[in-house]
Design a protein around this motif. Structure first.
Motif, PDB file in Angstrom:
ATOM      1  N   PHE A  62       0.835  -0.897  -0.131  1.00 49.91           N
ATOM      2  CA  PHE A  62      -0.224  -0.005   0.101  1.00 49.91           C
ATOM      3  C   PHE A  62       0.858   1.360   0.119  1.00 49.91           C
ATOM      4  O   PHE A  62       0.444   2.465   0.230  1.00 49.91           O
ATOM      5  CB  PHE A  62      -1.177  -0.418   1.053  1.00 49.91           C
ATOM      6  N   SER A  63       1.868   1.254  -0.175  1.00 51.78           N
ATOM      7  CA  SER A  63       3.197   2.254  -0.409  1.00 51.78           C
ATOM      8  C   SER A  63       2.536   3.406  -1.477  1.00 51.78           C
ATOM      9  O   SER A  63       2.980   4.828  -0.985  1.00 51.78           O
ATOM     10  CB  SER A  63       4.238   1.638  -0.927  1.00 51.78           C
ATOM     11  N   PHE A  69      -6.876   2.891  -5.326  1.00 56.44           N
ATOM     12  CA  PHE A  69      -6.001   1.954  -5.362  1.00 56.44           C
ATOM     13  C   PHE A  69      -6.202   0.195  -5.522  1.00 56.44           C
ATOM     14  O   PHE A  69      -7.329   0.415  -4.187  1.00 56.44           O
ATOM     15  CB  PHE A  69      -4.984   2.301  -4.488  1.00 56.44           C
ATOM     16  N   VAL A  70      -5.858  -0.410  -6.203  1.00 55.45           N
ATOM     17  CA  VAL A  70      -5.565  -1.376  -6.733  1.00 55.45           C
ATOM     18  C   VAL A  70      -4.327  -2.137  -7.190  1.00 55.45           C
ATOM     19  O   VAL A  70      -3.349  -1.998  -7.775  1.00 55.45           O
ATOM     20  CB  VAL A  70      -6.893  -2.110  -7.934  1.00 55.45           C
ATOM     21  N   ALA A  71      -4.427  -3.446  -6.038  1.00 55.71           N
ATOM     22  CA  ALA A  71      -2.719  -3.568  -5.962  1.00 55.71           C
ATOM     23  C   ALA A  71      -2.530  -4.530  -6.622  1.00 55.71           C
ATOM     24  O   ALA A  71      -3.835  -5.532  -7.625  1.00 55.71           O
ATOM     25  CB  ALA A  71      -2.699  -4.671  -4.310  1.00 55.71           C
ATOM     26  N   LEU A  79       0.010 -10.628   0.309  1.00 57.27           N
ATOM     27  CA  LEU A  79      -0.858 -10.442   1.121  1.00 57.27           C
ATOM     28  C   LEU A  79      -2.271 -11.475   1.860  1.00 57.27           C
ATOM     29  O   LEU A  79      -2.005 -11.878   2.444  1.00 57.27           O
ATOM     30  CB  LEU A  79      -1.543  -8.938   1.322  1.00 57.27           C
ATOM     31  N   SER A  80      -2.823 -12.027   0.887  1.00 60.05           N
ATOM     32  CA  SER A  80      -4.508 -13.089   1.128  1.00 60.05           C
ATOM     33  C   SER A  80      -3.307 -13.754   1.274  1.00 60.05           C
ATOM     34  O   SER A  80      -3.762 -14.864   3.001  1.00 60.05           O
ATOM     35  CB  SER A  80      -4.598 -13.111   0.093  1.00 60.05           C
ATOM     36  N   GLY A  81      -1.947 -14.397   1.601  1.00 55.98           N
ATOM     37  CA  GLY A  81      -1.873 -16.158   1.940  1.00 55.98           C
ATOM     38  C   GLY A  81      -0.687 -15.555   2.920  1.00 55.98           C
ATOM     39  O   GLY A  81      -1.423 -16.476   4.083  1.00 55.98           O
ATOM     40  N   MET A 143     -11.377   2.218  -1.523  1.00 55.16           N
ATOM     41  CA  MET A 143     -11.004   0.815  -1.047  1.00 55.16           C
ATOM     42  C   MET A 143     -10.445   0.217  -1.683  1.00 55.16           C
ATOM     43  O   MET A 143     -11.281  -1.024  -1.847  1.00 55.16           O
ATOM     44  CB  MET A 143     -11.490   1.157   0.909  1.00 55.16           C
ATOM     45  N   THR A 144      -9.563  -1.506  -0.594  1.00 55.54           N
ATOM     46  CA  THR A 144      -9.284  -2.089  -0.655  1.00 55.54           C
ATOM     47  C   THR A 144      -8.989  -2.496   0.507  1.00 55.54           C
ATOM     48  O   THR A 144      -8.502  -2.044   1.000  1.00 55.54           O
ATOM     49  CB  THR A 144      -8.051  -2.296  -1.953  1.00 55.54           C
ATOM     50  N   VAL A 145     -10.036  -3.789   0.735  1.00 54.22           N
ATOM     51  CA  VAL A 145     -10.306  -4.142   1.219  1.00 54.22           C
ATOM     52  C   VAL A 145     -10.225  -6.044   1.514  1.00 54.22           C
ATOM     53  O   VAL A 145     -10.384  -6.671   0.885  1.00 54.22           O
ATOM     54  CB  VAL A 145     -11.896  -4.247   2.348  1.00 54.22           C
TER      55      VAL A 145
END
Length: 275
Positions: A62-63, A69-71, A79-81, A143-145
């Protein structure tokens, strides 16, 4: 230079280079330093707590976050892992804590938020829900959550705003009462065995609500986080189903005032992270 052998070119053998004992020693020392550095990096990675790994990865991903924003997919998977591997003891929660109890049947169960970290780029913390507690239908503007259930089970219902009317339905996307048409993204039960749920600014279930079927804890990572000054305040909605038949589900969602409140608690220092 190459020589011709049976129609094919074959390179001449290179002359052998003899290294002096000093050069061999220098090369060996350089190689040993590289090996030590690799081992130190590997050791440092192994010594990081799961929450520190979550923080470090979130900070990296998220820098550059800003509204909308979408990674990239590989970052989302990484990150999910990390979230998928988290256990309740990694973050200092268990079902015996008072946050998951509800003794007074005359009032609705209260949700508690355990705060770990926030900055302008991202935030993360844990929502603690006693049985039957509800986080009403709300949005995550821009947001991305990432949401991961640590223990317990809950019903999740989520929506995305409809970009076009349902097939064969000639209706406006906003009605005269100020409600907007939204399409159901998820309507299912999740528990600790479920993988991380990811919602995005425009899809993936940006509007959602939780209903705890048992005492449960869910960890959320948000980027960028809520910020009223920047126009990222949380809005709440009432839903009215719009029946169309078939497998797809739609509802009219109207923004409403809410009295929903959470109790916020800063997590103890032993579970804090190093920025």
């Amino acid at each position: 230079m190459p020589v011709q052998v049976g129609g094919s070119k074959v390179a001449e053998p290179r002359a052998r280079v003899e290294l002096s004992p000093t050069a061999v020693a220098d090369k060996g020392r350089a190689s040993s330093k590289k090996i030590r550095r690799r081992r130190q990096k590997a050791s440092a990675a192994l010594s990081r707590s799961p929450m520190q790994m979550l923080f470090d990865t979130s900070r990296e991903i998220f820098s550059a976050s800003s509204p909308g924003f979408v990674a990239p997919p590989d970052a989302v998977a990484r990150l999910s892992g990390i979230l998928n591997d988290l256990k309740p003891h990694d973050v200092g929660v268990d079902s015996s804590m008072p946050y998951f109890k509800h003794a007074d049947s005359k009032v609705p169960p209260r949700v508690t938020y355990l705060h770990f970290y926030d900055c302008p780029k991202f935030s993360f913390g844990i929502f603690c829900l006693p049985k039957s507690a509800i986080i009403p239908l709300h949005n995550h503007p821009g947001m991305t959550v990432f949401s991961k259930i640590l223990f317990g089970s809950m019903h999740l219902k989520s929506y995305d705003w409809a970009n076009s009317p349902p097939e064969n339905h000639d209706i406006a996307l906003e009605n005269s009462y100020g409600a907007r048409l939204a399409k159901v993204n998820t309507d299912a039960v999740f528990d600790a065995s479920s993988e991380t749920v990811v919602l995005y600014p425009e899809n993936g279930g940006n509007l959602h609500c939780f209903t705890a079927l048992t005492p449960c804890a869910v960890l959320d990572v948000l980027g960028p986080p809520y910020n009223r000054a920047d126009g990222r305040d949380c809005a709440y909605y009432d839903e009215s189903p719009y029946l169309i038949g078939g497998d797809e589900q739609y509802s009219w969602l109207k923004e409403v005032p809410t009295t929903f409140e959470m109790k916020g608690i800063q997590m103890p220092r032993k579970f804090s992270v190093s920025a």
